[in-house]
Design a protein around this motif. Structure first.
Motif, short mmCIF file in Angstrom:
data_model
loop_
_atom_site.label_atom_id
_atom_site.label_comp_id
_atom_site.label_asym_id
_atom_site.label_seq_id
_atom_site.Cartn_x
_atom_site.Cartn_y
_atom_site.Cartn_z
N VAL A 245 0.82 -1.21 0.00
CA VAL A 245 0.00 0.00 0.00
C VAL A 245 0.85 1.27 0.00
O VAL A 245 0.59 2.20 -0.75
N THR A 246 1.88 1.32 0.85
CA THR A 246 2.66 2.55 1.00
C THR A 246 3.92 2.58 0.16
O THR A 246 4.45 3.65 -0.11
N GLY A 247 4.44 1.42 -0.20
CA GLY A 247 5.70 1.38 -0.92
C GLY A 247 6.91 1.45 -0.01
O GLY A 247 8.05 1.47 -0.47
N HIS A 248 6.69 1.48 1.30
CA HIS A 248 7.79 1.52 2.27
C HIS A 248 7.92 0.17 2.94
O HIS A 248 6.92 -0.42 3.36
N GLU A 249 9.15 -0.30 3.06
CA GLU A 249 9.38 -1.60 3.70
C GLU A 249 9.45 -1.41 5.21
O GLU A 249 10.11 -0.49 5.71
N VAL A 250 8.77 -2.30 5.93
CA VAL A 250 8.73 -2.26 7.38
C VAL A 250 9.20 -3.62 7.89
O VAL A 250 8.80 -4.66 7.36
N ASP A 251 10.02 -3.63 8.93
CA ASP A 251 10.51 -4.88 9.51
C ASP A 251 9.37 -5.56 10.26
O ASP A 251 8.73 -4.96 11.12
N ARG A 252 9.12 -6.81 9.95
CA ARG A 252 8.01 -7.54 10.56
C ARG A 252 8.21 -7.70 12.07
O ARG A 252 7.25 -7.80 12.82
N ARG A 253 9.44 -7.72 12.52
CA ARG A 253 9.70 -7.89 13.95
C ARG A 253 9.31 -6.67 14.75
O ARG A 253 9.17 -6.74 15.97
N GLY A 254 9.11 -5.53 14.08
CA GLY A 254 8.72 -4.30 14.76
C GLY A 254 7.21 -4.13 14.86
O GLY A 254 6.73 -3.13 15.35
N ILE A 255 6.45 -5.12 14.36
CA ILE A 255 4.99 -5.02 14.37
C ILE A 255 4.45 -5.78 15.57
O ILE A 255 4.75 -6.95 15.77
N THR A 256 3.63 -5.10 16.37
CA THR A 256 3.00 -5.73 17.53
C THR A 256 1.51 -5.83 17.26
O THR A 256 0.82 -4.82 17.13
N LEU A 257 1.02 -7.07 17.17
CA LEU A 257 -0.40 -7.31 16.88
C LEU A 257 -1.08 -7.87 18.12
O LEU A 257 -0.49 -8.64 18.87
N PRO A 258 -2.36 -7.53 18.31
CA PRO A 258 -3.13 -8.20 19.36
C PRO A 258 -3.49 -9.61 18.87
O PRO A 258 -3.25 -9.94 17.71
N GLU A 259 -4.06 -10.39 19.74
CA GLU A 259 -4.51 -11.73 19.32
C GLU A 259 -5.75 -11.56 18.45
O GLU A 259 -6.76 -11.02 18.88
N ILE A 260 -5.65 -12.03 17.21
CA ILE A 260 -6.75 -11.85 16.25
C ILE A 260 -7.35 -13.22 15.95
O ILE A 260 -6.70 -14.07 15.35
N ARG A 261 -8.60 -13.43 16.38
CA ARG A 261 -9.27 -14.71 16.15
C ARG A 261 -10.56 -14.57 15.35
O ARG A 261 -11.10 -15.54 14.88
N LYS A 262 -11.07 -13.34 15.24
CA LYS A 262 -12.33 -13.10 14.52
C LYS A 262 -12.15 -11.94 13.56
O LYS A 262 -11.19 -11.19 13.66
N THR A 263 -13.13 -11.79 12.66
CA THR A 263 -13.10 -10.64 11.77
C THR A 263 -13.40 -9.39 12.59
O THR A 263 -14.02 -9.45 13.65
N GLY A 264 -12.93 -8.25 12.11
CA GLY A 264 -13.16 -6.99 12.81
C GLY A 264 -11.99 -6.05 12.63
O GLY A 264 -11.10 -6.27 11.82
N THR A 265 -11.98 -5.00 13.44
CA THR A 265 -10.92 -4.00 13.38
C THR A 265 -10.05 -4.11 14.62
O THR A 265 -10.56 -4.20 15.74
N TYR A 266 -8.75 -4.11 14.43
CA TYR A 266 -7.79 -4.24 15.51
C TYR A 266 -6.72 -3.16 15.40
O TYR A 266 -6.38 -2.73 14.30
N LYS A 267 -6.21 -2.73 16.53
CA LYS A 267 -5.12 -1.74 16.57
C LYS A 267 -3.79 -2.50 16.61
O LYS A 267 -3.64 -3.47 17.34
#
Length: 154
Positions: free
Chosen positions: A110-132
């Motif tokens: 989407v942005t064209g900028h590379e981001v290190d995957r290790r720097g991404i902190t995701l919540p536990e995602i088990r269902k569809t919806g919006t997450y921060k």
């Protein structure tokens, strides 16, 4: 008690200092270990100028990296939310999970900028919806993004 010797470290030395640091050490440690192995050299005005010039170059390099990180942060936050499509079962429960790698790939697409995957902190995602999610781009720069999980069209 013997006199201490001032040296400039040429390399990082464990439990003593980093390259470019001016340190006070025992004369025997300097004479028998640090200087023969070229870990350090005696302090001279010319050496101190070189050390200061290297430190200034390093400061400039770090400032440039932070500027680049701020540009990436604004690009990511301008998009706002990223959509991930997953296969869904009963009760909007997704099969598998949304991974950091998937989010990093979507951000790059989407942005064209590379981001290190290790720097991404995701919540536990088990269902569809919006997450921060938090994307750490630089030690001092991080961005908050919304991850929207949708069902794939079958």
């Amino acid at each position: 008690m013997s006199k201490r010797v001032q040296l400039v470290l040429l390399q990082d030395v464990s439990k003593l200092g980093r390259s470019g640091d001016v340190v006070d050490v025992a004369p025997g440690y300097a004479r028998n270990y640090l200087i023969p192995r070229q870990f350090a050299t005696h302090v001279t005005p010319g050496i101190l100028k070189q050390v200061e010039r290297r430190r200034e170059q390093e400061r400039q390099r770090l400032a440039e990296l932070k500027e680049q990180a701020l540009v990436i942060k604004t690009a990511i936050e301008n998009v706002g939310n990223f959509t991930v499509r997953k296969q869904v079962g009963e009760g909007d429960a997704i099969f598998g999970t949304v991974t950091n790698q998937e989010v990093a790939e979507i951000i790059q697409q989407v942005t064209g900028h590379e981001v290190d995957r290790r720097g991404i902190t995701l919540p536990e995602i088990r269902k569809t919806g919006t997450y921060k999610a938090e994307v750490k781009i630089h030690p001092e720069v991080s961005a908050q993004v919304d991850i929207i999980v949708l069902a794939t069209a079958s």
